[in-house]
Design a protein around this motif. Structure first.
Motif, PDB file in Angstrom:
ATOM      1  N   THR A 133       0.855  -1.199   0.000  1.00 51.38           N
ATOM      2  CA  THR A 133       0.000   0.000   0.000  1.00 51.38           C
ATOM      3  C   THR A 133       0.879   1.232   0.000  1.00 51.38           C
ATOM      4  OG1 THR A 133      -0.104   0.128   2.398  1.00 51.38           O
ATOM      5  CG2 THR A 133      -1.861  -1.094   1.322  1.00 51.38           C
ATOM      6  N   GLY A 134       0.275   2.344  -0.466  1.00 53.39           N
ATOM      7  CA  GLY A 134       1.021   3.596  -0.466  1.00 53.39           C
ATOM      8  C   GLY A 134       0.461   4.516  -1.538  1.00 53.39           C
ATOM      9  N   THR A 135       1.231   5.518  -1.855  1.00 53.19           N
ATOM     10  CA  THR A 135       0.802   6.396  -2.941  1.00 53.19           C
ATOM     11  C   THR A 135       0.975   5.656  -4.262  1.00 53.19           C
ATOM     12  OG1 THR A 135       3.017   7.247  -3.236  1.00 53.19           O
ATOM     13  CG2 THR A 135       1.613   8.422  -1.658  1.00 53.19           C
ATOM     14  N   SER A 136       0.331   6.165  -5.274  1.00 52.58           N
ATOM     15  CA  SER A 136       0.441   5.536  -6.587  1.00 52.58           C
ATOM     16  C   SER A 136       1.885   5.506  -7.052  1.00 52.58           C
ATOM     17  CB  SER A 136      -0.414   6.299  -7.602  1.00 52.58           C
ATOM     18  OG  SER A 136      -1.749   6.295  -7.183  1.00 52.58           O
ATOM     19  N   GLU A 137       2.643   6.550  -6.715  1.00 55.39           N
ATOM     20  CA  GLU A 137       4.051   6.635  -7.125  1.00 55.39           C
ATOM     21  C   GLU A 137       4.861   5.517  -6.481  1.00 55.39           C
ATOM     22  OE1 GLU A 137       2.266   9.277  -5.950  1.00 55.39           O
ATOM     23  OE2 GLU A 137       1.926  10.076  -7.950  1.00 55.39           O
ATOM     24  N   LYS A 138       4.597   5.285  -5.178  1.00 59.36           N
ATOM     25  CA  LYS A 138       5.326   4.225  -4.469  1.00 59.36           C
ATOM     26  C   LYS A 138       5.017   2.867  -5.097  1.00 59.36           C
ATOM     27  CE  LYS A 138       5.385   1.732  -0.100  1.00 59.36           C
ATOM     28  NZ  LYS A 138       4.853   1.627   1.256  1.00 59.36           N
ATOM     29  N   LEU A 139       3.746   2.634  -5.407  1.00 62.90           N
ATOM     30  CA  LEU A 139       3.363   1.359  -6.018  1.00 62.90           C
ATOM     31  C   LEU A 139       4.046   1.200  -7.372  1.00 62.90           C
ATOM     32  CD1 LEU A 139       1.362   1.251  -3.691  1.00 62.90           C
ATOM     33  CD2 LEU A 139      -0.429   0.675  -5.320  1.00 62.90           C
ATOM     34  N   GLY A 140       4.089   2.297  -8.116  1.00 61.65           N
ATOM     35  CA  GLY A 140       4.739   2.260  -9.424  1.00 61.65           C
ATOM     36  C   GLY A 140       6.210   1.908  -9.299  1.00 61.65           C
ATOM     37  N   ALA A 141       6.840   2.512  -8.305  1.00 63.91           N
ATOM     38  CA  ALA A 141       8.272   2.247  -8.091  1.00 63.91           C
ATOM     39  C   ALA A 141       8.494   0.777  -7.737  1.00 63.91           C
ATOM     40  CB  ALA A 141       8.801   3.152  -6.975  1.00 63.91           C
ATOM     41  N   PHE A 142       7.654   0.240  -6.871  1.00 61.04           N
ATOM     42  CA  PHE A 142       7.783  -1.161  -6.454  1.00 61.04           C
ATOM     43  C   PHE A 142       7.612  -2.098  -7.654  1.00 61.04           C
ATOM     44  CE2 PHE A 142       5.978  -5.074  -4.567  1.00 61.04           C
ATOM     45  CZ  PHE A 142       7.047  -5.420  -3.755  1.00 61.04           C
ATOM     46  N   ILE A 143       6.598  -1.792  -8.450  1.00 56.32           N
ATOM     47  CA  ILE A 143       6.317  -2.643  -9.614  1.00 56.32           C
ATOM     48  C   ILE A 143       7.506  -2.611 -10.585  1.00 56.32           C
ATOM     49  CG2 ILE A 143       4.851  -2.847 -11.673  1.00 56.32           C
ATOM     50  CD1 ILE A 143       2.539  -1.808  -9.744  1.00 56.32           C
ATOM     51  N   ASN A 144       8.076  -1.423 -10.785  1.00 59.85           N
ATOM     52  CA  ASN A 144       9.218  -1.301 -11.698  1.00 59.85           C
ATOM     53  C   ASN A 144      10.407  -2.113 -11.214  1.00 59.85           C
ATOM     54  OD1 ASN A 144       8.083   0.215 -13.703  1.00 59.85           O
ATOM     55  ND2 ASN A 144       8.570   2.176 -12.691  1.00 59.85           N
ATOM     56  N   LEU A 145      10.592  -2.113  -9.885  1.00 56.78           N
ATOM     57  CA  LEU A 145      11.714  -2.895  -9.344  1.00 56.78           C
ATOM     58  C   LEU A 145      11.473  -4.394  -9.482  1.00 56.78           C
ATOM     59  CD1 LEU A 145      12.533  -0.788  -6.175  1.00 56.78           C
ATOM     60  CD2 LEU A 145      13.999  -1.128  -8.168  1.00 56.78           C
ATOM     61  N   MET A 146      10.195  -4.802  -9.430  1.00 55.58           N
ATOM     62  CA  MET A 146       9.875  -6.229  -9.519  1.00 55.58           C
ATOM     63  C   MET A 146       9.948  -6.753 -10.960  1.00 55.58           C
ATOM     64  SD  MET A 146       9.383  -7.641  -6.669  1.00 55.58           S
ATOM     65  CE  MET A 146       9.801  -6.825  -5.140  1.00 55.58           C
ATOM     66  N   ARG A 147       9.871  -5.828 -11.912  1.00 51.64           N
ATOM     67  CA  ARG A 147       9.775  -6.244 -13.311  1.00 51.64           C
ATOM     68  C   ARG A 147      10.921  -7.177 -13.718  1.00 51.64           C
ATOM     69  NH1 ARG A 147       5.899  -3.768 -16.113  1.00 51.64           N
ATOM     70  NH2 ARG A 147       5.991  -1.859 -14.894  1.00 51.64           N
ATOM     71  N   PRO A 148      12.187  -6.804 -13.463  1.00 49.95           N
ATOM     72  CA  PRO A 148      13.271  -7.719 -13.880  1.00 49.95           C
ATOM     73  C   PRO A 148      13.388  -8.957 -12.984  1.00 49.95           C
ATOM     74  CG  PRO A 148      14.164  -5.763 -12.817  1.00 49.95           C
ATOM     75  CD  PRO A 148      12.709  -5.538 -12.919  1.00 49.95           C
ATOM     76  N   LEU A 149      12.633  -9.003 -11.893  1.00 48.97           N
ATOM     77  CA  LEU A 149      12.781 -10.112 -10.946  1.00 48.97           C
ATOM     78  C   LEU A 149      11.708 -11.173 -11.144  1.00 48.97           C
ATOM     79  CD1 LEU A 149      13.615  -8.022  -7.740  1.00 48.97           C
ATOM     80  CD2 LEU A 149      15.201  -9.137  -9.330  1.00 48.97           C
ATOM     81  N   GLY A 150      10.898 -11.044 -12.227  1.00 50.50           N
ATOM     82  CA  GLY A 150       9.915 -12.101 -12.502  1.00 50.50           C
ATOM     83  C   GLY A 150       8.472 -11.680 -12.281  1.00 50.50           C
ATOM     84  N   LEU A 151       8.214 -10.395 -12.434  1.00 50.68           N
ATOM     85  CA  LEU A 151       6.844  -9.903 -12.295  1.00 50.68           C
ATOM     86  C   LEU A 151       5.941 -10.554 -13.332  1.00 50.68           C
ATOM     87  CD1 LEU A 151       5.140  -7.416 -10.929  1.00 50.68           C
ATOM     88  CD2 LEU A 151       5.468  -6.401 -13.178  1.00 50.68           C
ATOM     89  N   VAL A 152       4.841 -11.169 -12.894  1.00 51.12           N
ATOM     90  CA  VAL A 152       3.937 -11.787 -13.869  1.00 51.12           C
ATOM     91  C   VAL A 152       2.532 -11.207 -13.829  1.00 51.12           C
ATOM     92  CG1 VAL A 152       5.173 -13.965 -14.086  1.00 51.12           C
ATOM     93  CG2 VAL A 152       3.426 -13.725 -12.302  1.00 51.12           C
ATOM     94  N   ASP A 153       2.143 -10.601 -12.719  1.00 52.61           N
ATOM     95  CA  ASP A 153       0.747 -10.152 -12.639  1.00 52.61           C
ATOM     96  C   ASP A 153       0.626  -9.000 -11.630  1.00 52.61           C
ATOM     97  OD1 ASP A 153      -1.810 -10.269 -13.515  1.00 52.61           O
ATOM     98  OD2 ASP A 153      -2.324 -12.163 -12.520  1.00 52.61           O
ATOM     99  N   VAL A 154      -0.226  -8.019 -11.981  1.00 52.76           N
ATOM    100  CA  VAL A 154      -0.442  -6.868 -11.094  1.00 52.76           C
ATOM    101  C   VAL A 154      -1.933  -6.607 -10.969  1.00 52.76           C
ATOM    102  CG1 VAL A 154      -0.045  -4.397 -10.748  1.00 52.76           C
ATOM    103  CG2 VAL A 154       1.719  -5.794 -11.834  1.00 52.76           C
ATOM    104  N   SER A 155      -2.406  -6.373  -9.766  1.00 50.64           N
ATOM    105  CA  SER A 155      -3.783  -5.920  -9.570  1.00 50.64           C
ATOM    106  C   SER A 155      -3.759  -4.723  -8.613  1.00 50.64           C
ATOM    107  CB  SER A 155      -4.632  -7.055  -8.979  1.00 50.64           C
ATOM    108  OG  SER A 155      -5.944  -6.606  -8.749  1.00 50.64           O
TER     109      SER A 155
END
Lengths: 169, 588
Positions: A133-155
């Motif tokens: 949870t957090g601001t939209s910016e924080k969530l965006g940052a987290f998702i970007n960091l997860m992308r090279p680590l095997g991100l497969v799904d976001v809700s």
């Protein structure tokens, strides 16, 4: 296209929880060509049958005034509050993020999750689901960091917001 | 309070009667059979059987606009409801109070693609002020009462109540109308005093003031027109009206500058361009009025009185917005004007009037008369000569050149006499609207000024006129073209008249005869007076086919995308209409 004097506004709308009310709000935005960056809705008062819609939109000051006036014109709308101009407010969003990885990447995803205070809400030998949870910016940052680590799904829930201080909407 | 058990269909009838309804325009079908059965067994409501549902809703609009009451429509599900969509949008754009009751398939079949099923609330959501799907019989009466409240209050508009068949068949408890405060809908009628004071002070200091008045004053009721007239006379300011506002201020008054906008008068548009204080009452700065926005009335401070907050600052930034009902706000303005002993600067006002008189001398509505061909303007002038001094005349129009000429040449001294489709521009509006006005005013003279193209869009309603012996006069300015389309093609598309010629027209005299009406024709200017006399003499529906000059164009004209001071007065006056700007070419 972004105009120079376009601003991002978070607007809270208190409505009757009745069939079609969300369609009225969304139809107003699409029919008049307004932007919706994010929209959330849920019942907030079961006794009075009220739902709260939080909509994040962009526009020039004249467009934002139009959006608010048009929203107020809808019969089942009780209150329209432009949180962006009506004083300080808090915005939060929640996301569930699935990462499928093994080895170093799996460990790294856990380490970053810890930094972001994300919780693991599901785990298999080959995947995690993080709740963050957090601001939209924080969530965006987290998702970007997860992308090279095997991100497969976001809700994501979209933004919910409330004013600071003792006053209600 | 005794609870009354009724079927949903009986509740519909009782709710309408309790709302003061005396007439319903409708067309039966499967889903509304129970309501029609209840209608059959009562005496209080009159039903007018139209020939197409679009006719029903335009008739209800004509009824509503000519009476100030809510017009009521009853149609079946599916095609019955979808045929009403054009009329609903028309009523929405022109703020006409309508309650449209639509049948619906039974609740357990909704969503099943049942026979004659359509998602009526989904389809009509953006076409109405509000709409309802009634799911239980106990809610029928309360919902209809609320629908009337929403339709007639605030900025009026159309409301749809969708009634599934099982809901109107079942029994429930009737609820009488009560004055309950709606939980969320509260339009503001009283204007904010401090704003009104500011506005009045600004007006008092004006050098070149102007009232710009629209249909909101008509919708507010006859009192608003009277108050506006008093206030205009008190201040001595000139007045211009929008297409929807015609009649809100007496056209015969010397302070009236005529209609403004794309086909408005030279003096009205030049005054809009040159004024220093604009008092807009119940108008919405529509694109047909403003022309090019960045050149719209550049030097003026603007006061905007409107009951709908979303009309404020929508197209044009205003300096003093006042939310409220026109009658209340003008009444307060008059009080403050008098209390502060304001008086407009006499020297400035005299100079402003002399400028305006200079514009008036251009006689922008003049045209080249002909001995051979009937000029449409001439036909309307002759018609107007015969209507002068009569209070019981209601004129509707279709859409196009004839509509603009009627707005220019038929002059109204009272509100609610002029019925036209302004916002949506619906061809086919005029005949059913005149029919609705005639139902409301059986003894009055109801005329549909039509074009030969528009009239064919709802010509079937001639049959309704016959059934109810409604003596509506259809006055066709027949130029064998979709005249306004032809005019734009001449001006802006190199005279390539793509699909605008009305080939294979019916013989309107024979058509009148086939519908049990009287058919008349005039082909020469000296036949026009005789035709009008005969049309007014017969106590039956008439189609008067006036064969007019097919090449006549409607002037003045502000081309789309041009400013008020770029108005074209005619082909000889300021040269031929020059091609509009690139931005103008994409405007409608």
């Amino acid at each position: 296209m972004t105009l120079a004097n376009e601003g991002r506004h978070t607007i809270a709308v208190l409505v009757d929880n009745e069939p079609g009310v969300l369609a009225r709000v969304i139809g107003l935005f699409s029919g008049r060509g307004y932007n919706i960056d994010s929209l959330t809705v849920a019942e907030v008062d079961a006794e009075r049958m009220l739902s709260r819609i939080t909509v994040v939109t962009r526009g020039t000051p004249m467009i934002i005034e139009q959006i608010k006036a048009q929203l107020r014109r809808l019969v089942p709308v009780h209150r329209v509050s432009d949180l962006t101009v009506e004083g300080p407010h808090v915005e939060r969003e929640l996301a569930l993020i699935k990462v499928a990885a093994s080895g170093d990447k799996r460990v790294e995803s856990l380490r970053i999750a810890d930094i972001f205070r994300a919780r693991v809400v599901d785990s298999t030998t080959s995947s995690f689901v993080f709740e963050v949870t957090g601001t939209s910016e924080k969530l965006g940052a987290f998702i970007n960091l997860m992308r090279p680590l095997g991100l497969v799904d976001v809700s994501r829930t979209g933004v919910v917001a409330i004013s600071r201080g003792p006053k209600a909407i | 309070m005794t609870a009354q058990r009724l079927t949903g269909a009986e509740m519909v009838i009782k709710a309408l009667v309790d709302q003061g309804v005396d007439v319903v325009f409708g067309y039966p079908g499967g889903a509304v059979l129970p309501i029609y059965d209840a209608l059959f067994q009562q005496k209080e409501l009159r039903h007018i059987l139209v020939r197409h549902e679009q006719g029903a809703i335009h008739a209800a609009e004509g009824y509503a606009r000519s009476t100030g009451k809510v017009g009521v429509v009853l149609v079946t599900s599916g095609p019955g409801a979808t045929n009403c969509v054009t009329g609903l949008v028309d009523a929405l754009m022109d703020s006409t109070p309508i309650v449209c009751l639509t049948g619906q398939v039974p609740t357990h079949l909704i969503g099943n693609d049942a026979f004659q099923e359509a998602d009526t609330v989904g389809i009509t959501r953006p076409c109405t002020k509000h709409n309802y799907l009634v799911k239980t019989t106990d809610d029928v009466a309360r919902t209809i009462h609320e629908a009337f409240h929403v339709a007639r209050s605030g900025r009026p508009g159309p409301v749809v109540v969708d009634l599934p068949k099982n809901v109107v068949v079942a029994e429930g408890t009737y609820q009488a109308p009560v004055a309950v405060r709606h939980k969320s809908y509260h339009p503001q009628v009283k204007g904010e005093t401090s704003r009104i004071e500011q506005a009045v002070d600004l007006m008092a200091a004006a050098k070149r003031p102007l009232f710009y008045v629209g249909g909101g004053v008509v919708n507010s009721g006859p009192a608003a027109s009277q108050l506006l007239t008093s206030f205009a006379r008190l201040t001595g300011f000139p007045v211009t009206l929008t297409l929807m506002g015609l009649g809100a201020y007496p056209a015969s008054d010397k302070q009236f500058l005529g209609m403004l906008g794309m086909h408005g008068t030279f003096e009205a548009n030049m005054a809009m361009h040159g004024c220093d204080v604009m008092v807009c009452v119940g108008a919405r700065f529509d694109d047909r009025v403003t022309g090019r926005l960045d050149a719209f009335s550049p030097g003026s401070k603007k006061i905007h009185i409107d009951i709908d907050p979303s009309s404020i600052n929508k197209n044009v930034h205003v300096d003093i917005p006042i939310i409220g009902d026109a009658a209340y706000v003008i009444e307060d303005m008059i009080k403050i004007w008098k209390a502060r002993q304001h008086r407009a600067d006499p020297a400035a006002l005299a100079s402003w009037w002399s400028t305006i008189d200079g514009w008036r001398k251009r006689e922008c509505l003049s045209y080249v008369p002909s001995r051979e061909l009937i000029k449409p303007q001439f036909a309307l002038q002759r018609l107007f000569e015969r209507l002068k001094g009569r209070d019981d005349v209601f004129v509707s129009t279709e859409v196009g050149q004839h509509q603009m000429w009627a707005a220019q040449f038929l002059r109204f001294d009272k509100p609610n006499r002029w019925l036209t489709s302004g916002g949506l521009g619906t061809m086919g509006y005029g005949l059913p609207a005149a029919m609705g006005a005639q139902v409301a005013h059986p003894k009055a003279l109801c005329i549909d000024v039509a074009g030969e193209a528009s009239i064919l869009m709802n010509i079937q309603e001639m049959s309704t006129l016959a059934q109810y012996r409604l003596p509506v006069k259809v006055f066709i300015l027949n130029n064998r073209y979709m005249g306004m389309v032809r005019q734009w093609q001449e001006f802006f598309f190199g005279g390539r008249y793509s699909e605008s010629y009305m080939d294979s027209l019916p013989d309107f005299v024979k058509l009148a005869d086939a519908f049990g009406a009287v058919g008349l024709r005039a082909s020469k200017p000296d036949e026009v007076d005789g035709l009008i006399d005969e049309m007014l003499r017969v106590d039956r529906a008439v189609i008067a086919d006036v064969m007019v000059d097919p090449a006549e164009n409607c002037y003045p004209m502000i081309p789309a995308g041009a400013a008020h001071n770029e108005i074209k007065l005619g082909p000889d006056g300021d040269g031929n209409a020059s091609p509009p700007s690139d931005e103008g070419m994409i405007l409608v």
